[in-house]
Design a protein around this motif. Structure first.
Motif, PDB file in Angstrom:
ATOM      1  N   LEU A   2      -4.268  16.156   2.601  1.00  0.00           N
ATOM      2  CA  LEU A   2      -2.856  15.806   2.454  1.00  0.00           C
ATOM      3  C   LEU A   2      -2.166  16.616   1.352  1.00  0.00           C
ATOM      4  N   LYS A   3      -2.840  17.597   0.798  1.00  0.00           N
ATOM      5  CA  LYS A   3      -2.309  18.265  -0.387  1.00  0.00           C
ATOM      6  C   LYS A   3      -0.990  18.991  -0.127  1.00  0.00           C
ATOM      7  N   ASP A   4      -0.721  19.391   1.114  1.00  0.00           N
ATOM      8  CA  ASP A   4       0.511  20.122   1.414  1.00  0.00           C
ATOM      9  C   ASP A   4       1.567  19.252   2.088  1.00  0.00           C
ATOM     10  N   MET A   5       1.306  17.962   2.175  1.00  0.00           N
ATOM     11  CA  MET A   5       2.283  17.056   2.779  1.00  0.00           C
ATOM     12  C   MET A   5       3.465  16.895   1.824  1.00  0.00           C
ATOM     13  N   PRO A   6       4.708  17.045   2.300  1.00  0.00           N
ATOM     14  CA  PRO A   6       5.873  16.863   1.423  1.00  0.00           C
ATOM     15  C   PRO A   6       5.880  15.490   0.776  1.00  0.00           C
ATOM     16  N   LYS A   7       6.416  15.421  -0.431  1.00  0.00           N
ATOM     17  CA  LYS A   7       6.366  14.187  -1.219  1.00  0.00           C
ATOM     18  C   LYS A   7       7.024  13.018  -0.512  1.00  0.00           C
ATOM     19  N   GLU A   8       8.048  13.289   0.307  1.00  0.00           N
ATOM     20  CA  GLU A   8       8.731  12.177   0.971  1.00  0.00           C
ATOM     21  C   GLU A   8       7.866  11.522   2.050  1.00  0.00           C
ATOM     22  N   TYR A   9       6.762  12.199   2.420  1.00  0.00           N
ATOM     23  CA  TYR A   9       5.875  11.643   3.446  1.00  0.00           C
ATOM     24  C   TYR A   9       4.462  11.372   2.923  1.00  0.00           C
ATOM     25  N   ILE A  10       4.193  11.682   1.682  1.00  0.00           N
ATOM     26  CA  ILE A  10       2.816  11.645   1.195  1.00  0.00           C
ATOM     27  C   ILE A  10       2.221  10.235   1.239  1.00  0.00           C
ATOM     28  N   TYR A  11       3.039   9.209   1.065  1.00  0.00           N
ATOM     29  CA  TYR A  11       2.532   7.827   1.127  1.00  0.00           C
ATOM     30  C   TYR A  11       2.578   7.267   2.548  1.00  0.00           C
ATOM     31  N   GLU A  12       3.346   7.932   3.444  1.00  0.00           N
ATOM     32  CA  GLU A  12       3.482   7.484   4.831  1.00  0.00           C
ATOM     33  C   GLU A  12       3.435   8.690   5.764  1.00  0.00           C
ATOM     34  N   PRO A  13       2.320   9.381   5.811  1.00  0.00           N
ATOM     35  CA  PRO A  13       2.277  10.640   6.579  1.00  0.00           C
ATOM     36  C   PRO A  13       2.540  10.458   8.069  1.00  0.00           C
ATOM     37  N   TRP A  14       2.314   9.258   8.596  1.00  0.00           N
ATOM     38  CA  TRP A  14       2.552   9.008  10.014  1.00  0.00           C
ATOM     39  C   TRP A  14       4.047   9.058  10.361  1.00  0.00           C
ATOM     40  N   PRO A  25       0.819  -1.223   0.000  1.00  0.00           N
ATOM     41  CA  PRO A  25       0.000   0.000   0.000  1.00  0.00           C
ATOM     42  C   PRO A  25       0.849   1.269   0.000  1.00  0.00           C
ATOM     43  N   ILE A  26       2.155   1.095  -0.014  1.00  0.00           N
ATOM     44  CA  ILE A  26       3.060   2.257  -0.015  1.00  0.00           C
ATOM     45  C   ILE A  26       3.844   2.324  -1.320  1.00  0.00           C
ATOM     46  N   SER A  27       4.642   1.303  -1.591  1.00  0.00           N
ATOM     47  CA  SER A  27       5.579   1.389  -2.712  1.00  0.00           C
ATOM     48  C   SER A  27       4.916   1.240  -4.072  1.00  0.00           C
ATOM     49  N   PHE A  28       3.782   0.537  -4.135  1.00  0.00           N
ATOM     50  CA  PHE A  28       3.172   0.298  -5.444  1.00  0.00           C
ATOM     51  C   PHE A  28       2.696   1.599  -6.079  1.00  0.00           C
ATOM     52  N   GLY A  29       1.956   2.410  -5.342  1.00  0.00           N
ATOM     53  CA  GLY A  29       1.494   3.689  -5.880  1.00  0.00           C
ATOM     54  C   GLY A  29       2.646   4.648  -6.123  1.00  0.00           C
ATOM     55  N   LYS A  30       3.633   4.624  -5.226  1.00  0.00           N
ATOM     56  CA  LYS A  30       4.781   5.530  -5.336  1.00  0.00           C
ATOM     57  C   LYS A  30       5.558   5.281  -6.628  1.00  0.00           C
ATOM     58  N   LYS A  31       5.565   4.050  -7.086  1.00  0.00           N
ATOM     59  CA  LYS A  31       6.271   3.707  -8.326  1.00  0.00           C
ATOM     60  C   LYS A  31       5.716   4.482  -9.515  1.00  0.00           C
ATOM     61  N   TYR A  32       4.421   4.720  -9.526  1.00  0.00           N
ATOM     62  CA  TYR A  32       3.779   5.422 -10.640  1.00  0.00           C
ATOM     63  C   TYR A  32       3.684   6.929 -10.407  1.00  0.00           C
ATOM     64  N   ASP A  33       3.555   7.313  -9.178  1.00  0.00           N
ATOM     65  CA  ASP A  33       3.250   8.714  -8.860  1.00  0.00           C
ATOM     66  C   ASP A  33       4.065   9.158  -7.643  1.00  0.00           C
ATOM     67  N   PRO A  34       5.367   9.325  -7.802  1.00  0.00           N
ATOM     68  CA  PRO A  34       6.220   9.641  -6.644  1.00  0.00           C
ATOM     69  C   PRO A  34       5.859  10.949  -5.954  1.00  0.00           C
ATOM     70  N   ASN A  35       5.283  11.877  -6.675  1.00  0.00           N
ATOM     71  CA  ASN A  35       4.912  13.149  -6.065  1.00  0.00           C
ATOM     72  C   ASN A  35       3.587  13.074  -5.311  1.00  0.00           C
ATOM     73  N   GLY A  36       2.808  12.010  -5.553  1.00  0.00           N
ATOM     74  CA  GLY A  36       1.543  11.833  -4.857  1.00  0.00           C
ATOM     75  C   GLY A  36       0.417  12.724  -5.350  1.00  0.00           C
ATOM     76  N   ASP A  37       0.456  13.103  -6.635  1.00  0.00           N
ATOM     77  CA  ASP A  37      -0.586  13.990  -7.166  1.00  0.00           C
ATOM     78  C   ASP A  37      -1.972  13.364  -7.067  1.00  0.00           C
ATOM     79  N   TYR A  38      -2.050  12.061  -7.286  1.00  0.00           N
ATOM     80  CA  TYR A  38      -3.333  11.341  -7.197  1.00  0.00           C
ATOM     81  C   TYR A  38      -3.889  11.433  -5.775  1.00  0.00           C
ATOM     82  N   ILE A  39      -3.036  11.220  -4.805  1.00  0.00           N
ATOM     83  CA  ILE A  39      -3.458  11.304  -3.407  1.00  0.00           C
ATOM     84  C   ILE A  39      -3.887  12.719  -3.066  1.00  0.00           C
TER      85      ILE A  39
END
Length: 546
Positions: free
Chosen positions: A452-464, A431-445
């Motif tokens: 989550l729109k202002d969450m930095p890209k390095e945390y967008i898939y794992e905001p916790w 649930p983390i790396s699969f989406g990141k492979k296609y969309d590293p910036n997290g635009d879809y999220i």
């Protein structure tokens, strides 16, 4: 001519075309047969309360069986069908059933003195029971019935018969048994026979969504896909204009995070409602192939996806209790756990995993998401993380997807839960790396989860994992503005693998649950549609923030 003879002649001159799916004029053998054989043709659609009656207990606006996105798509398709029939000098006669659609159809057959009933055959259990009530009435009343196969490329019953009375349980055996599909009926005509006298019937216009009693819909998102044959043909032609794309189409390749311009044709809803003939689509693809030097082949090709569709239709028709685990001879018996709290978190997009939640929110708003996105959330719910019964996920998809198709939806959930067809349960979508492979910036999220729109890209898939100062700057505190993960993926997936292994061992001890010619299926590396299942999670997993 005496009265009895006159009545018989009148009946023979009247045909009723009963639309259910097959909401189109092109390649419509039922409509074509009616226009050829009758002096008067009644095109009828009956509003079915099973799918349209509001359900206040449903988790989102709509009925118990359909969310508002699918109802909207249906109504748009009916409006378009009515417009196309009016261009042919006819119109769509919309009737409302009080409870049972078959009662409304039988009453119209009697009251309008119909001599011939034409409708596209349907293999869903609900449809088979409904249609039997109507055909039994027609037989007792001396009404001729014509029910051609046109929702699928092949007749599923014929495939089963050719295969010795059993459905082929692998794609390869299905394709080998099926052969080449028949060509579509594409004769053009400019006029239909007129509608006869409808007596005192209340002929309704196609209702507006707001008239169906679903409450305040002002906040409901309007999906970007408009229903109807006109839009279906336009979308198909636009897709096939890019001949290189068609020739090189390969199902494992596609971006599930693409939402501004989806990475597929998005023709599945039009095939589901029959706004687009699958036979016409298939043969148009073949025309493109003939003009190309090379092209991909089934199961991964574009034409191959239509064969997958027929595969599931055939297996579903020939398998008892196909939509259940219990009593289903091809389904592994797995002791899924019950957790209403975890299920609701998944259904409502509140798992704390942004990739999973964004997909479920897209489903809720659009009634559609990319097939790889469907794979991700189905795996997460079942064998990947939550270990919850696939039937619960199936019910959510069945209600919300605008392209929800009984055979395909159940087949996909059987497949993705490793309950049938595909058995490599150790291969899990992260649930983390699969989406990141296609969309590293997290635009879809960011689009589907604005908090989550202002969450930095390095945390967008794992905001916790973001430091509190980063969360505060992003105006999104995990546990307050966005939920904490409901499970730790690393631990949960490890537990799921162990439980699946135990369930498989138990099934082996009790005898194989899969019968028929599927001996190689457990060793295959293809997910449905030729999709490689991603590697098990090796990405950074949830850690607690101190």
């Amino acid at each position: 001519m005496d009265a009895a003879t006159a009545a018989t002649a009148t009946a023979a001159a009247a045909a009723l075309v009963w639309f259910r799916k097959g909401l189109r004029v092109h390649d419509n053998p039922a409509l074509d047969a009616a226009r050829r054989s009758a002096a008067r043709v009644y095109p009828v659609f009956v509003l079915d309360p099973r799918y349209l009656r509001p359900d206040p207990a449903a988790p989102s606006p709509g009925s118990a069986h359909a969310g508002v996105a699918r109802v909207r798509f249906l109504l748009e398709s009916l409006l378009d069908l009515d417009a196309r029939l009016r261009c042919l000098g006819s119109r769509l006669l919309v009737l409302r059933a009080r409870d049972d659609v078959s009662d409304a159809v039988c009453a119209a057959l009697k009251d309008w003195n119909i001599g011939k009933l034409c409708f596209e055959s349907d293999t869903e259990p609900y449809a088979l029971a409904r249609d039997k009530r109507v055909t039994d009435f027609a037989a007792a009343s001396g009404i001729e019935v014509f029910s051609p196969v046109s929702h699928t490329l092949f007749d599923p019953a014929e495939i089963i018969e050719k295969n010795g009375g059993r459905p082929p349980l692998t794609y390869q055996s299905f394709v080998a048994t099926a052969g080449e599909p028949p060509k579509p009926v594409m004769e053009e005509y400019s006029v239909l026979p007129p509608i006869g006298d409808t007596g005192g019937y209340e002929l309704l216009p196609v209702p507006k969504l707001e008239e169906l009693g679903y409450g305040d819909l002002s906040q409901e998102y309007i999906p970007p896909f408009r229903g109807g044959e006109t839009e279906a043909l336009k979308r198909m032609r636009e897709s096939l204009q890019d001949k290189e794309w068609v020739a090189k189409f390969e199902k494992p390749k596609g971006d599930p995070s693409a939402f501004v311009k989806p990475a597929t044709t998005v023709l599945s809803p039009y095939l589901k409602f029959g706004c687009l003939s699958v036979r016409y689509f298939y043969h148009c693809i073949q025309d493109v192939y003939r003009s190309a030097k090379t092209h991909t082949k089934p199961p991964v090709s574009l034409a191959g996806q239509l064969l997958w569709r027929d595969f599931f239709y055939t297996v579903s028709l020939g398998t008892p209790n196909f939509d259940h685990m219990e009593g289903n001879p091809i389904c592994k018996q797995i002791p899924w756990r019950e957790s209403e709290e975890l299920f609701v978190a998944w259904r409502d997009g509140r798992t704390g995993y942004p990739w999973i939640d964004a997909i479920m929110i897209q489903l809720r708003k659009w009634g559609w998401m990319h097939h790889l996105a469907r794979h991700s959330v189905a795996c997460f719910l079942t064998r990947g993380d939550l270990y919850i019964h696939w039937e619960q996920g199936r019910d959510v998809f069945e209600r919300l997807l605008i392209d929800s198709d009984w055979a395909i939806n159940n087949g996909n959930w059987l497949w993705l839960s490793c309950s049938s067809f595909f058995y490599q349960y150790h291969r899990i979508y992260s649930p983390i790396s699969f989406g990141k492979k296609y969309d590293p910036n997290g635009d879809y999220i960011r689009h589907f989860i604005p908090v989550l729109k202002d969450m930095p890209k390095e945390y967008i898939y794992e905001p916790w994992t973001a430091p509190l100062s980063v969360q505060e700057k992003a105006r999104c505190i995990v546990g307050k503005d966005y939920p904490k993960p409901v499970v730790d993926h690393e631990a949960a997936s490890k537990g799921c693998r162990r439980r699946m292994g135990e369930a498989y061992a138990s099934n082996r001890l009790g005898g194989s649950t899969v019968k028929g010619n599927s001996s190689n299926s457990s060793r295959r590396k293809l997910c449905h549609g030729g999709q490689d299942v991603p590697d098990s999670s090796k990405s950074k997993q949830p850690r607690k923030r101190s």
